[in-house]
Scaffold this motif. Structure first.
Motif, mmCIF file in Angstrom:
data_model
loop_
_atom_site.group_PDB
_atom_site.id
_atom_site.type_symbol
_atom_site.label_atom_id
_atom_site.label_comp_id
_atom_site.label_asym_id
_atom_site.label_seq_id
_atom_site.Cartn_x
_atom_site.Cartn_y
_atom_site.Cartn_z
ATOM 1 N N ARG A 1 55.488 6.479 -22.393
ATOM 2 C CA ARG A 1 56.214 5.531 -23.248
ATOM 3 C C ARG A 1 55.246 4.642 -24.030
ATOM 4 O O ARG A 1 55.452 4.356 -25.207
ATOM 5 C CB ARG A 1 57.161 4.665 -22.405
ATOM 6 N N LEU A 2 54.173 4.234 -23.346
ATOM 7 C CA LEU A 2 53.163 3.398 -24.017
ATOM 8 C C LEU A 2 52.509 4.178 -25.162
ATOM 9 O O LEU A 2 52.409 3.686 -26.289
ATOM 10 C CB LEU A 2 52.114 2.957 -22.989
ATOM 11 N N GLY A 3 52.088 5.410 -24.863
ATOM 12 C CA GLY A 3 51.431 6.230 -25.889
ATOM 13 C C GLY A 3 52.379 6.575 -27.017
ATOM 14 O O GLY A 3 52.024 6.512 -28.190
ATOM 15 N N PHE A 4 53.610 6.926 -26.648
ATOM 16 C CA PHE A 4 54.560 7.325 -27.665
ATOM 17 C C PHE A 4 54.794 6.209 -28.665
ATOM 18 O O PHE A 4 54.833 6.426 -29.873
ATOM 19 C CB PHE A 4 55.906 7.752 -27.055
ATOM 20 N N TRP A 5 54.947 4.975 -28.168
ATOM 21 C CA TRP A 5 55.244 3.890 -29.108
ATOM 22 C C TRP A 5 54.023 3.461 -29.895
ATOM 23 O O TRP A 5 54.155 2.910 -30.985
ATOM 24 C CB TRP A 5 55.950 2.732 -28.407
ATOM 25 N N GLY A 6 52.822 3.750 -29.340
ATOM 26 C CA GLY A 6 51.610 3.550 -30.143
ATOM 27 C C GLY A 6 51.674 4.423 -31.390
ATOM 28 O O GLY A 6 51.153 4.078 -32.454
ATOM 29 N N PHE A 7 52.336 5.556 -31.264
ATOM 30 C CA PHE A 7 52.552 6.451 -32.391
ATOM 31 C C PHE A 7 53.852 6.083 -33.130
ATOM 32 O O PHE A 7 53.857 5.833 -34.330
ATOM 33 C CB PHE A 7 52.610 7.892 -31.866
ATOM 34 N N GLY A 8 54.940 6.011 -32.366
ATOM 35 C CA GLY A 8 56.271 5.879 -32.976
ATOM 36 C C GLY A 8 56.467 4.590 -33.732
ATOM 37 O O GLY A 8 57.062 4.581 -34.807
ATOM 38 N N HIS A 9 55.968 3.481 -33.189
ATOM 39 C CA HIS A 9 56.173 2.254 -33.942
ATOM 40 C C HIS A 9 55.146 2.075 -35.046
ATOM 41 O O HIS A 9 55.483 1.650 -36.145
ATOM 42 C CB HIS A 9 56.209 1.010 -33.066
ATOM 43 N N SER A 10 53.896 2.410 -34.729
ATOM 44 C CA SER A 10 52.857 2.260 -35.762
ATOM 45 C C SER A 10 53.197 3.096 -36.977
ATOM 46 O O SER A 10 52.886 2.727 -38.110
ATOM 47 C CB SER A 10 51.498 2.661 -35.209
#
Lengths: 518, 183
Positions: free
Chosen positions: A224-233
Motif C-alpha cells: 500500500r505504501l509503495g502503490f501510493w508512492g506511485f498512485g498519488h504522485s
C-alpha cells in the motif's frame, strides 16, 4: 546538424518550427490517449448507472470488472498518454527544437501501447478483477502487472527522451536561456513522473514476480505504501501538467504573460519537493505507521504543495486580468472577466478547470488529508467525490480544452465546430460537478465507494441508509449522464477532426539552429 | 508569454500584491499544519496509535479464544448466534476485544457496554478489508498481517453496523457485521 534542416515546417499561426518526426509521434500518442478516454468513459457511464439505485444496471461481477477498467484507463492510460504528447510538444515545438531520436520515441510508444493492450485484454477476459489499486494479497494474472510495467517503462524512457531533447537542443543551439514557463512546468511534471514511475516499477515488479510464483509473499501494508508512492504522485504529474496548460491557454486565448516568472517557478518547485511524501495521506487510518510519520508527511509536506497551488491560483487569474485590462476592459472590478473570450473553448475550459480544481478539488483534498477528518471519509464515496473534481473536472477538462488548439496548431487538423466544442466544455464541466456533489454528500452519509449494492439486499443484515443518501446517489447518476454526454461530444469532435484525411498543408521551411556556436 | 523564453533577468523581486498573497498562503498553511497535532493533544477522536504484526493463523487463535471465553450462552451452554455469527459480550474487566474479518463476514457480533473503554483489535485472515461503522461513519483500514488496535468508548447505546468498505472480491457488497451497545 544541418541534415535535419529540411525536417521542419513553420506553424502559420505562431511562427514556431515543428519537427515533423515529433509531429507524427504526438499524433499517435494523442489518438491512443483519446481512445483510452472513450473506453474509460463508456465504463464510467455503466458504473454511474449501476450506482444510481433506481437503475442498478450491471451485475456485480461486471461492475467490479468495469470499475477496474475505468480506473486504469482513465487514471493511468488517458492522462499519461496525453502527457507524453504534451512532453514532446514542450521540448520540441515550443522551443522550435528537433526530436533527436525519433526511433527511440517510437520504441517507447510501442512499449506503452503494448502495455495498454495487455492490461485491457487481461481485464476484459476476467483475469484482473482487482480494481485500480490491486491491493495484495488480491492477485491478478501476471500479464496485468507486466502490462503496467511495460507501460511505465515506456513512459520512463519517454521522460528520459524529453531530457535528452532539451540537452541536445540547447547544445546544438536551437534555443538558449531559461525554458519558457510552459516548458518549465512540463519539466517539473517530468521530474515528478520519473520518481513516480520508478516507485511504480519498484512496486509492480515484485508483485509481478509474486503472481508468477517466484516470490512467496508480499507484505500487504508495504504494498500500500509503495502503490501510493506511485498512485498519488501520478496525480501530481497531472497537476503540474494541468497548471502548465492553464498558463499556456491563458497565453493562447488572451495573450497573458506570467506576472512574475520567479513567483510562478517557485510555486512549481514546491510541487516537486512537497508532494511525493504527502502521498502518505492514503494511509492515514492504516496500521503499521506511527502518528508522527503520518502527521509529518501529510501536514508538513503536503501543505507545501498546497501553497504552490495557491500561488498559481493568484498568478494565473491576475495575469489574465492584466492582459484583459491592457486591451481596454478597464471598467469596474470584473469588466475584464465578463468580456473574456468565453466563446473560445480554450478560455472557458481553462477557467472552468481552474475553478473546479481549486474550489472543488483543492479544498476537499486538503481537508480530507487531515488524520481526524480522514476517519470520516476513508473509503466512502466522498473520496471519489474529491478526485473526480481534481483529475476529471480539473486535469481532463484542461486537456480537452488544449486538444482544440493542439489539433490545428500541432496536428494540422481543422476542428469541426468550435461552438460545439465550447458547449462540450460546459456540459462536461457542469456534469462532473453535479456528479461529484452527489458522490460527496452520499459519502458524508457513510455510503461506501467501490460497492455494488448499498441496500445490502443479499447480505445477512440490511443497513438503513437514509433517503437523502439514496437521493444523492441519484444526483451522482444524473451528473454522470451529463458528463458522459460531454465526454462523447469531445471524443466525436476530436475523432472526426483528427481522422479527417485532409490535413492543412505543411509549410515546409528549412530551419537551422538559431544560436549555433559555429 | 508562457510560450516564450523569459527575459534574461527574470529573477525579479515580488510585487506588493504577490508578497501579500504569499503571506496569506503561508498563514493558511501554518494554520492547517498546527491543526492536526493540536487535535492529537486536545481532540477527543483520533486515529489509533497501536498496531502489531501478526500472522493470520495466530490472530485467528486469539479470536477463537476470545469467543470461547466471552460468548453469550443459552441455558444449555451453547453459544448464542445471529445469522450463524456468535454473539460475544466481554466479561467484566475484559479490555481487549477482537474482531476478525474474512471474505465475506465479520466475526463475532460484539455486545459492548456504554461508557466502558475497550481496546478493539482488528485484523484480516485474507485480503484488505474496511471497517466502516454505520450510521456513525467512522472508517479504518484492515490489513492482513497487521493487528490494528482502536481505543474506543461507546457513548450511545443501540445497534450499529460494520460494513466492509474495501473491495474484497465478488462478495464484497454482502460483507456486513453488527455491533450492539447496551446501557
Amino acid at each position: 546538424m544541418s541534415n535535419h534542416a529540411n525536417e521542419f515546417r513553420t506553424c502559420p499561426a505562431t511562427g514556431l518550427k515543428v519537427h515533423m518526426p515529433a509531429e507524427r509521434l504526438m499524433y499517435v500518442y494523442a489518438v491512443t490517449a483519446v481512445v483510452c478516454l472513450l473506453l474509460g468513459g463508456v465504463m464510467a457511464i455503466l458504473l454511474a448507472l449501476t450506482r444510481w439505485p433506481a437503475i442498478h444496471l450491471l451485475p456485480a461481477d461486471l461492475f467490479y470488472r468495469f470499475l477496474t477498467a475505468h480506473g486504469v484507463n482513465m487514471l493511468i492510460f488517458w492522462v499519461v498518454l496525453f502527457e507524453m504528447a504534451g512532453v514532446m510538444f514542450a521540448s520540441t515545438v515550443v522551443l522550435s527544437n528537433r526530436l533527436p531520436a525519433p526511433k527511440f520515441g517510437w520504441l517507447n510508444f510501442i512499449l506503452m501501447f503494448t502495455g495498454v493492450i495487455m492490461v485491457n485484454y487481461t481485464i476484459f477476459t476476467g483475469g484482473a478483477d482487482v480494481l485500480f489499486t490491486s491491493y495484495v494479497p488480491m492477485k491478478a494474472e501476471p500479464n496485468y502487472y507486466l502490462g503496467i510495467i511495460l507501460f511505465a517503462v515506456g513512459a520512463i524512457l519517454n521522460c528520459v527522451h524529453f531530457l535528452i531533447t532539451l540537452v541536445i537542443g540547447r547544445k546544438e543551439g536551437y534555443f538558449q536561456g531559461s525554458l519558457p514557463l510552459f516548458s518549465y512546468g512540463i519539466f517539473i511534471a517530468v521530474v515528478i513522473a520519473l520518481f513516480t514511475l520508478l516507485a511504480g516499477a519498484a512496486t509492480y515488479i515484485p508483485v509481478w514476480l509474486w503472481s508468477l510464483g517466484v516470490i512467496p509473499s508480499i507484505d500487504a501494508e508495504l504494498y500500500r505504501l509503495g502503490f501510493w508512492g506511485f498512485g498519488h504522485s501520478a496525480q501530481q504529474i497531472n497537476l503540474a501538467a494541468m497548471v502548465s496548460i492553464w498558463y499556456l491557454l491563458g497565453t493562447l486565448t488572451v495573450g497573458s504573460k506570467p506576472t512574475n516568472e520567479k513567483f510562478s517557478r517557485l510555486a512549481f518547485l514546491l510541487y516537486l519537493f512537497g508532494i511525493n511524501l504527502g502521498s502518505v495521506h492514503h494511509l492515514l487510518v492504516d496500521p503499521g505507521l506511527s502518528n508522527s510519520f503520518r502527521v509529518f508527511n501529510t501536514s508538513y509536506l503536503m501543505y507545501a504543495a498546497t501553497v504552490g497551488s495557491m500561488m498559481h491560483a493568484f498568478s494565473i487569474p491576475s495575469s489574465i486580468e492584466i492582459a484583459q485590462r491592457a486591451k481596454g476592459f478597464t471598467k469596474g472590478t470584473f469588466d475584464w472577466l465578463v468580456n473574456a473570450p468565453w466563446k473560445e473553448p480554450g478560455f472557458s475550459g481553462m477557467f472552468l478547470s481552474l475553478i473546479i480544481f481549486g474550489f472543488g478539488g483543492g479544498t476537499t483534498g486538503v481537508t480530507q488529508g487531515t488524520e481526524q477528518i480522514n476517519m470520516m471519509i476513508h473509503n466512502t464515496l466522498r473520496m471519489p467525490g474529491h478526485f473526480h473534481v481534481t483529475v476529471v473536472g480539473g486535469t481532463t477538462l484542461a486537456f480537452m480544452a488544449l486538444t482544440y488548439y493542439f489539433l490545428p496548431l500541432v496536428l494540422r487538423k481543422n476542428v469541426i465546430g468550435m461552438k460545439l466544442a465550447t458547449a462540450q466544455i460546459w456540459i462536461f464541466g457542469i456534469g462532473i460537478c453535479i456528479m461529484s456533489t452527489g458522490m460527496s454528500f452520499a459519502g458524508i452519509l457513510g455510503v461506501p465507494r467501490r460497492h455494488w449494492d448499498v441496500t445490502f439486499a443479499d447480505a445477512i443484515f440490511q443497513v438503513p441508509f437514509s433517503a437523502t443518501a439514496t437521493t444523492m446517489l441519484g444526483v451522482l447518476g444524473i451528473g454522470g449522464v451529463m458528463a458522459f454526454v460531454g465526454l462523447l461530444m469531445f471524443c466525436l469532435i476530436a475523432a472526426i477532426s483528427a481522422l479527417n484525411p485532409k490535413s492543412m498543408p505543411a509549410k515546409m521551411e528549412s530551419h537551422t539552429p538559431q544560436y549555433a556556436k559555429n | 508569454m508562457s510560450l516564450a523564453t523569459p527575459d534574461k533577468n527574470w529573477w525579479q523581486p515580488l510585487d506588493k500584491d504577490e508578497k501579500m498573497w504569499l503571506k496569506v498562503c503561508l498563514l493558511v498553511a501554518l494554520g492547517l499544519f498546527l491543526m492536526m497535532p493540536l487535535f492529537h493533544l486536545y481532540g477527543k477522536q483520533n486515529p489509533p496509535t497501536r498496531s502489531y504484526r501478526v500472522e493470520p493463523a495466530q490472530y485467528k487463535e486469539l479470536v477463537d479464544k476470545f469467543i470461547e471465553e466471552n460468548a453469550v450462552r443459552d441455558e444449555d451452554g451453547d453459544i448464542v448466534d445471529m445469522e450463524g455469527i456468535p454473539v460475544v459480550e466481554p466479561k467484566e474487566g475484559v479490555k481487549d476485544i477482537y474482531l476478525l474479518s474474512q471474505k465475506w463476514m465479520f466475526t463475532p457480533i460484539l455486545k459492548l457496554k456504554k461508557g466502558v473503554e475497550y481496546q478493539l483489535h482488528m485484523s484480516s485472515l485474507d485480503l484488505n478489508h474496511g471497517f466502516s461503522l454505520q450510521p456513525k461513519n467512522i472508517n479504518f483500514q484492515i490489513v492482513p498481517g497487521y493487528d490494528q488496535v482502536l481505543k474506543i468508548t461507546p457513548r450511545d447505546s443501540g445497534e450499529f453496523y460494520i460494513i466492509c468498505n474495501e473491495y474484497c472480491e465478488i462478495g464484497h457488497h454482502t460483507m456486513i457485521g453488527k455491533l450492539i451497545v447496551t446501557e
